[in-house]
Scaffold this motif. Structure first.
Motif, short mmCIF file in Angstrom:
data_model
loop_
_atom_site.label_atom_id
_atom_site.label_comp_id
_atom_site.label_asym_id
_atom_site.label_seq_id
_atom_site.Cartn_x
_atom_site.Cartn_y
_atom_site.Cartn_z
N UNK A 1 24.03 23.66 -44.66
CA UNK A 1 23.31 24.82 -44.01
C UNK A 1 23.79 24.67 -42.24
N UNK A 2 23.73 23.42 -41.99
CA UNK A 2 24.17 23.02 -40.65
C UNK A 2 25.15 22.06 -40.47
N UNK A 3 25.68 21.80 -39.31
CA UNK A 3 26.81 20.74 -39.19
C UNK A 3 26.61 19.97 -37.83
N UNK B 1 36.88 24.85 -42.27
CA UNK B 1 36.05 24.57 -43.44
C UNK B 1 34.73 25.13 -43.20
N UNK B 2 33.90 24.91 -42.12
CA UNK B 2 32.61 25.58 -41.72
C UNK B 2 32.67 27.01 -42.11
N UNK B 3 33.39 27.61 -41.59
CA UNK B 3 33.68 29.20 -41.70
C UNK B 3 33.73 29.30 -43.28
N UNK B 4 34.65 28.72 -44.07
CA UNK B 4 34.59 29.02 -45.34
C UNK B 4 33.31 28.67 -46.29
N UNK B 5 32.60 27.64 -45.81
CA UNK B 5 31.40 27.24 -46.48
C UNK B 5 30.11 28.06 -45.81
N UNK C 1 36.25 29.89 -34.93
CA UNK C 1 36.33 30.50 -36.12
C UNK C 1 35.07 31.45 -36.69
N UNK C 2 34.36 31.75 -35.71
CA UNK C 2 33.16 32.43 -35.60
C UNK C 2 31.62 31.94 -36.10
N UNK C 3 31.87 30.49 -36.14
CA UNK C 3 30.67 29.91 -36.50
C UNK C 3 30.01 29.54 -35.14
#
Length: 503
Positions: free
Chosen positions: A80-82, A114-118, A156-158
């Motif tokens: 959910x978060x990073x 990767x954060x955007x993709x996931x 990337x939008x995150x």
């Protein structure tokens, strides 16, 4: 900037424990952060090496090499978060031909993609305090890199929440241990001018609390938050206070003529810490690093632990850890176990400017074409089938390298060519040797990197021949691109603009 009411800075209430990806989970800050997170969250802990035997109910360890985009994609799955605690100040391969800032920008770009993709909801990034009224180009390399990583993570939008801290006081890491070693080893210290620059130390525990309080709070999305303890001090005052905590008599002599360059060398020699770590940190100490009011969030920005208490706790924990290590070393002194042999791998990264309107995919294909024109009659490149390139040198019938373009891992901002053969390459299933072209978001800068390359030449021969030739080739390509940019400006003076550069 409007202050945030601390009562509203709370994670969203959910019926399950949110899952957090924690990078650098085996590092100094990461392993302490992990202990704190497991009280309220399920954690995906990332490490470069396999640690599945440490899995438990609330912690899942995943081996992850963030220089690999495919690894980054897989390791963020289900989170959910990073929390991003990555900082590449030390070599990451047997031979590393790269500046730390170029390694950091690649890692941040892979992580953000990767954060955007996931579908990650928020990235929390630990950075450094950026001094006020200092132009970007005048910042130290370390702070300029920290700012660049912050911007790449948010490209990337995150949503990104950046926790900016000055000197973190804890038992390991870099900044405070350097200070402690200076005090411990030198009865008389000559202090350059930078030791009288104001800084804002903060206890490790206060940094961990700031990170945790920021998780899942939409009010803090896309914000930079400065954090600091109750004391604002000079480096000299911190050394004096540390000497008191150690119960050591120390003499401090101000010498304003001692330059940053000499200071870096002096600190490295005295502390015996890696120069790759010491040099950027000492350069940053020339800047005042004090939390700004504009980046203040009540309940998060204000650390509670004084420098004196934080130093005492850090030194006590350091002593306890050293005792544990000695005990562990003694108990294993007769062990017959042996460590795995080192892998003879290569990482080489260079940054170039590409013409306005071009991208990483263009840079990759143009490089393949240009390489065949660099030394006519000596080096040539052939594309025997779409996306498959062979590099030949005169008098050798077999190609020295074969590279295969990977469209699945490429887009306008990133082009990946796997090293799939050639006389100069060893191919192993455990290593995906590759040449990558990666454009830094929002700029005309492109990072060209070789990752996980295993040379077939004997190591000593490779290091002093092929490795050096590669650097010369990349230098020539950089100069060629600059000439190409200059030519474009002359041909189109009205539309030409200065390509953005962070260096």
């Amino acid at each position: 900037m409007n202050p945030v009411n601390p009562s509203t800075v709370e994670p969203a209430i959910t019926s399950h424990r949110p899952k957090i990806v924690l990078t650098g989970a085996t590092g100094y800050i990461g392993h302490n952060m992990l202990k704190q997170l497991v009280r309220d969250y399920d954690v995906i802990a990332l490490s470069r090496h396999e640690r599945k035997d440490h899995n438990n109910e609330h912690v899942e360890w995943r081996a992850c090499e963030l220089f690999s985009m495919s690894d980054a994609d897989e390791c963020l799955e289900g989170a959910d978060y990073a929390i991003y605690l990555v900082h590449s100040m030390l070599p990451t391969a047997k031979l590393t031909q790269a500046k730390f800032e170029d390694m950091d920008v690649i890692l941040a770009d892979h992580f953000a993609r990767a954060a955007r993709k996931n579908g990650i909801k928020q990235i929390i990034y630990l950075s450094g305090i950026i001094p006020e009224n200092v132009p970007r180009e005048q910042l130290s390399r370390h702070l300029r890199s920290r700012l660049e990583v912050e911007q790449v993570l948010g490209s990337y939008g995150v949503p990104v929440t950046t926790i900016r801290a000055g000197l973190i006081v804890g038992p390991q890491g870099s900044s405070f241990p350097i200070l402690a070693r200076l005090v411990r080893r030198l009865p008389i210290m000559t202090l350059p001018e930078w030791t009288r620059t104001m800084t804002h130390p903060i206890a490790l525990s206060d940094v961990l609390n700031a990170i945790q309080q920021s998780i899942g709070s939409p009010q803090l999305y896309n914000r930079a938050i400065d954090v600091g303890g109750p004391d604002v001090m000079t480096y000299k005052q911190m050394m004096e206070k540390t000497a008191e905590v150690m119960h050591k008599q120390r003499t401090f002599i101000d010498i304003p003529l001692l330059t940053i360059g000499l200071s870096r060398l002096w600190v490295t020699l005295v502390t015996q810490m890696p120069r790759e770590m010491v040099y950027p940190l000492v350069e940053s100490l020339a800047h005042p690093m004090v939390a700004h009011k504009d980046h203040h969030v009540p309940g998060i920005s204000d650390g509670k632990v004084t420098f004196e208490d934080a130093a005492r706790i850090a030194l006590e924990q350091e002593s306890q850890e050293q005792h544990k290590q000695k005990t562990k070393s003694s108990s294993h002194s007769h062990s017959s176990s042996s460590s795995a042999p080192a892998v003879s791998d290569v990482r080489s990264i260079q940054r170039v400017l590409i013409p306005e309107g071009k991208n990483a995919r263009w840079a990759g294909s143009y490089y393949m074409e240009w390489l065949g024109r660099l030394l006519p009659g000596i080096v040539r490149t052939e594309q025997d089938q779409p996306g498959h390139y062979c590099v030949y040198v005169r008098f050798l019938r077999k190609p020295i390298l074969e590279l295969t373009f990977c469209p699945e891992r490429s887009d306008a901002g990133s082009a990946v060519y796997y090293i799939t053969g050639g006389a100069f390459a060893r191919i192993k299933e455990t290593h995906e040797g590759r040449l990558e072209f990666q454009q830094i978001p929002g700029t005309q800068e492109c990072v060209i990197a070789i990752h996980d390359y295993l040379p077939s030449l004997p190591w000593f021969l490779y290091k002093f021949t092929q490795a050096r030739v590669h650097l010369l080739v990349m230098h020539a390509f950089r100069r060629h691109l600059l000439r190409l940019i200059a030519s474009d400006r002359q041909d189109h003076p009205s539309s030409a603009s200065q390509p953005s550069s962070s260096q």
